[in-house]
Design a protein around this motif. Structure first.
Motif, PDB file in Angstrom:
ATOM      1  N   ALA A  34       0.820  -1.204   0.000  1.00  0.00           N
ATOM      2  CA  ALA A  34       0.000   0.000   0.000  1.00  0.00           C
ATOM      3  C   ALA A  34       0.856   1.256   0.000  1.00  0.00           C
ATOM      4  CB  ALA A  34      -0.930  -0.012   1.209  1.00  0.00           C
ATOM      5  N   ASP A  35       1.916   1.281   0.822  1.00  0.00           N
ATOM      6  CA  ASP A  35       2.798   2.457   0.839  1.00  0.00           C
ATOM      7  C   ASP A  35       3.514   2.633  -0.493  1.00  0.00           C
ATOM      8  OD1 ASP A  35       2.057   2.935   3.432  1.00  0.00           O
ATOM      9  OD2 ASP A  35       3.730   1.797   4.301  1.00  0.00           O
ATOM     10  N   ALA A  37       2.522   1.634  -3.452  1.00  0.00           N
ATOM     11  CA  ALA A  37       1.565   2.087  -4.455  1.00  0.00           C
ATOM     12  C   ALA A  37       1.223   3.561  -4.262  1.00  0.00           C
ATOM     13  CB  ALA A  37       0.295   1.239  -4.381  1.00  0.00           C
ATOM     14  N   HIS A  38       1.108   4.000  -3.000  1.00  0.00           N
ATOM     15  CA  HIS A  38       0.780   5.399  -2.727  1.00  0.00           C
ATOM     16  C   HIS A  38       1.896   6.321  -3.206  1.00  0.00           C
ATOM     17  CE1 HIS A  38      -0.333   8.988  -0.423  1.00  0.00           C
ATOM     18  NE2 HIS A  38      -1.568   8.479  -0.445  1.00  0.00           N
ATOM     19  N   ILE A  41       1.870   6.469  -7.035  1.00  0.00           N
ATOM     20  CA  ILE A  41       0.788   7.317  -7.558  1.00  0.00           C
ATOM     21  C   ILE A  41       1.138   8.791  -7.392  1.00  0.00           C
ATOM     22  CG2 ILE A  41      -1.617   7.967  -7.204  1.00  0.00           C
ATOM     23  CD1 ILE A  41      -2.173   5.053  -6.467  1.00  0.00           C
ATOM     24  N   THR A 258      -7.578   7.542  -8.153  1.00  0.00           N
ATOM     25  CA  THR A 258      -6.887   6.382  -7.578  1.00  0.00           C
ATOM     26  C   THR A 258      -6.217   6.743  -6.255  1.00  0.00           C
ATOM     27  OG1 THR A 258      -6.491   5.568  -9.810  1.00  0.00           O
ATOM     28  CG2 THR A 258      -5.191   4.594  -8.058  1.00  0.00           C
ATOM     29  N   ARG A 259      -5.643   7.935  -6.185  1.00  0.00           N
ATOM     30  CA  ARG A 259      -5.007   8.344  -4.935  1.00  0.00           C
ATOM     31  C   ARG A 259      -6.036   8.491  -3.816  1.00  0.00           C
ATOM     32  NH1 ARG A 259      -1.605  13.864  -4.660  1.00  0.00           N
ATOM     33  NH2 ARG A 259      -3.708  14.716  -4.929  1.00  0.00           N
ATOM     34  N   GLN A 261      -8.845   6.807  -3.551  1.00  0.00           N
ATOM     35  CA  GLN A 261      -9.211   5.449  -3.134  1.00  0.00           C
ATOM     36  C   GLN A 261      -8.117   4.817  -2.292  1.00  0.00           C
ATOM     37  OE1 GLN A 261     -10.124   3.310  -6.701  1.00  0.00           O
ATOM     38  NE2 GLN A 261     -11.961   4.533  -7.165  1.00  0.00           N
ATOM     39  N   ALA A 262      -6.861   5.052  -2.671  1.00  0.00           N
ATOM     40  CA  ALA A 262      -5.761   4.496  -1.884  1.00  0.00           C
ATOM     41  C   ALA A 262      -5.705   5.114  -0.487  1.00  0.00           C
ATOM     42  CB  ALA A 262      -4.442   4.723  -2.620  1.00  0.00           C
ATOM     43  N   SER A 263      -5.996   6.415  -0.408  1.00  0.00           N
ATOM     44  CA  SER A 263      -5.991   7.076   0.906  1.00  0.00           C
ATOM     45  C   SER A 263      -7.085   6.516   1.795  1.00  0.00           C
ATOM     46  CB  SER A 263      -6.184   8.586   0.714  1.00  0.00           C
ATOM     47  OG  SER A 263      -5.129   9.135  -0.052  1.00  0.00           O
ATOM     48  N   SER A 265      -8.401   3.516   1.574  1.00  0.00           N
ATOM     49  CA  SER A 265      -8.004   2.158   1.951  1.00  0.00           C
ATOM     50  C   SER A 265      -6.968   2.178   3.059  1.00  0.00           C
ATOM     51  CB  SER A 265      -7.469   1.411   0.730  1.00  0.00           C
ATOM     52  OG  SER A 265      -8.446   1.336  -0.278  1.00  0.00           O
ATOM     53  N   LYS A 266      -6.027   3.127   2.968  1.00  0.00           N
ATOM     54  CA  LYS A 266      -4.994   3.214   3.997  1.00  0.00           C
ATOM     55  C   LYS A 266      -5.587   3.613   5.342  1.00  0.00           C
ATOM     56  CE  LYS A 266      -0.486   5.245   4.940  1.00  0.00           C
ATOM     57  NZ  LYS A 266       0.546   6.184   4.481  1.00  0.00           N
TER      58      LYS A 266
END
Length: 395
Positions: A34-35, A37-38, A41, A258-259, A261-263, A265-266
């Motif tokens: 996850a980190d 990928a973040h 991005i 996408t960022r 969504q990643a935030s 999820s994190k």
């Protein structure tokens, strides 16, 4: 998760080992992934921000440099060029008509000059005689005064001045006569000639005016065509800029989404104490093999065996050809065949030949029985090892 192997116990052990490793490493790999990928991005967003600004600046510079020539700006230029073309054709037609009228008037004027040449010539001679007589009379009077007075006498000086003015007037009239084709301006006092001359002058002025208009229309049409070609080139370039800008903007917006969504999820992962991994169904050992399908494979083996037998027989026939009839021999050699001799077979060979079909049929029957046996075992799922053990016990 499944694993294929020759031994079912081996397949079960491999799946169990994979689940064990997966359950131990899932939490660490998920957080690290996850980190990573973040950060990836974020780098992509920064890169696309720079590209988006460059694309916007390029569009701005292009629009500023080509203001008024971009698609959608200005009126319908194709319709304008069509209107200009029609107007130019009409102007050329009017010009041709004006030139024809001018030519006709010029011919009429030339004919009038020729027909009145003698009359105008007499008038010109009379006019020249009047001027000369005036000058001659003034000169005689001056000579008489010079007998009485000196050359500085005021009346003599006035006569000299008058004589010079008359001589100048005479010279100007001769010059005009030369310009008018040897005729004096007094000749032009004829009303018919004056009307033709006036009409001819108007026709020449009209031709010059229409010719100027035609030249202006031609220049405008050439300029419009040049602008149209330039507009087409600019439109193509503008489409390319818009396409590049749209692609970059679309990718940039997708990266922003996408960022986000990643935030989210994190944040969800940070609120949870740890990633929970649960095995819903423990690994088991299958009762039947997963592949291949035994009935289909047995049928394919039978079919391949039969086709291979016929193929080998046909190959032997091609390698070692046999002549079966006299017609075949005649066709093969190209020679006439006078007759044939039958083979003489003894009793032993005759018995042997009779046994050949029986052997062939017995082998074919055995092959079919073996095929049916294997098919029944596969369809009914009979354990061959148990069957062998049972037969051994019975024995």
């Amino acid at each position: 998760i499944k694993y294929e192997a020759d031994n079912p116990d081996l397949a079960k052990n491999v799946v169990q080992a994979v689940l064990t490793v997966f359950s131990e490493q899932t939490q660490l790999s998920t957080m690290a992934g996850a980190d990573t990928a973040h950060h990836f991005i974020d780098r992509q967003i920064q890169e696309y921000e720079v590209r988006l600004r460059n694309a916007e600046k390029a569009k701005e510079n292009f629009m500023r440099a080509n203001l008024g020539m971009l698609p959608g700006q200005g009126s319908n230029q194709v319709e304008q060029m069509h209107t200009m073309t029609v107007t130019l054709q009409d102007a050329k037609l009017i010009l041709d008509e004006a030139i024809s009228r001018k030519q006709a008037l010029k011919e009429q004027f030339d004919e009038a000059l020729v027909s009145n040449d003698e009359e105008w010539g007499v008038l010109a001679d009379q006019q020249s005689t009047i001027e000369d007589e005036k000058i001659a009379g003034l000169k005689l009077r001056r000579d008489d005064l010079l007998i009485k007075y000196t050359a500085n006498h005021p009346e003599i000086a006035h006569l000299n001045k008058t004589i010079k003015e008359l001589e100048k007037i005479s010279e100007k009239k001769r010059a005009k006569q030369a310009e008018a084709g040897g005729l004096d301006s007094s000749v032009m006092t004829n009303p018919y000639t004056q009307s033709i001359k006036i009409a001819l002058n108007e026709a020449e002025a009209n031709v010059a005016s229409i010719q100027s208009r035609v030249n202006v229309l031609e220049k405008r049409l050439e300029l419009a065509q040049s602008e149209w070609n330039t507009r087409l080139s600019l439109e193509t370039e503008m489409q390319n800029l818009n396409r590049d800008y749209s692609a970059i903007k679309k990718n940039y917006e997708q990266l922003l989404s996408t960022r986000e969504q990643a935030s989210l999820s994190k944040k969800v992962d940070d609120q949870a104490e740890s990633l929970k991994f649960k095995i819903a169904d423990a690994p088991d050992k299958p009762l039947l093999p997963s592949s291949p399908a035994k009935p289909i494979m047995d049928s394919i083996v039978l079919l391949v065996g039969v086709v291979s037998g016929f193929g080998v027989a046909f190959l032997i026939y091609l390698i070692r050809p046999t002549v079966m009839t006299t017609a075949q021999l005649r066709q093969l050699t190209g020679l006439p065949v006078l007759g044939s001799v039958s083979m003489k077979i003894n009793d032993l060979e005759l018995k042997k030949n009779k046994k050949e079909p029986f052997k062939y049929g017995l082998c074919t029957f055995g092959l079919i029985v073996i095929y049916i046996t294997f098919m029944m075992i596969d369809i009914l799922h009979i354990d061959v090892s148990s069957l062998v053990k049972l037969l051994q016990r019975i024995h």
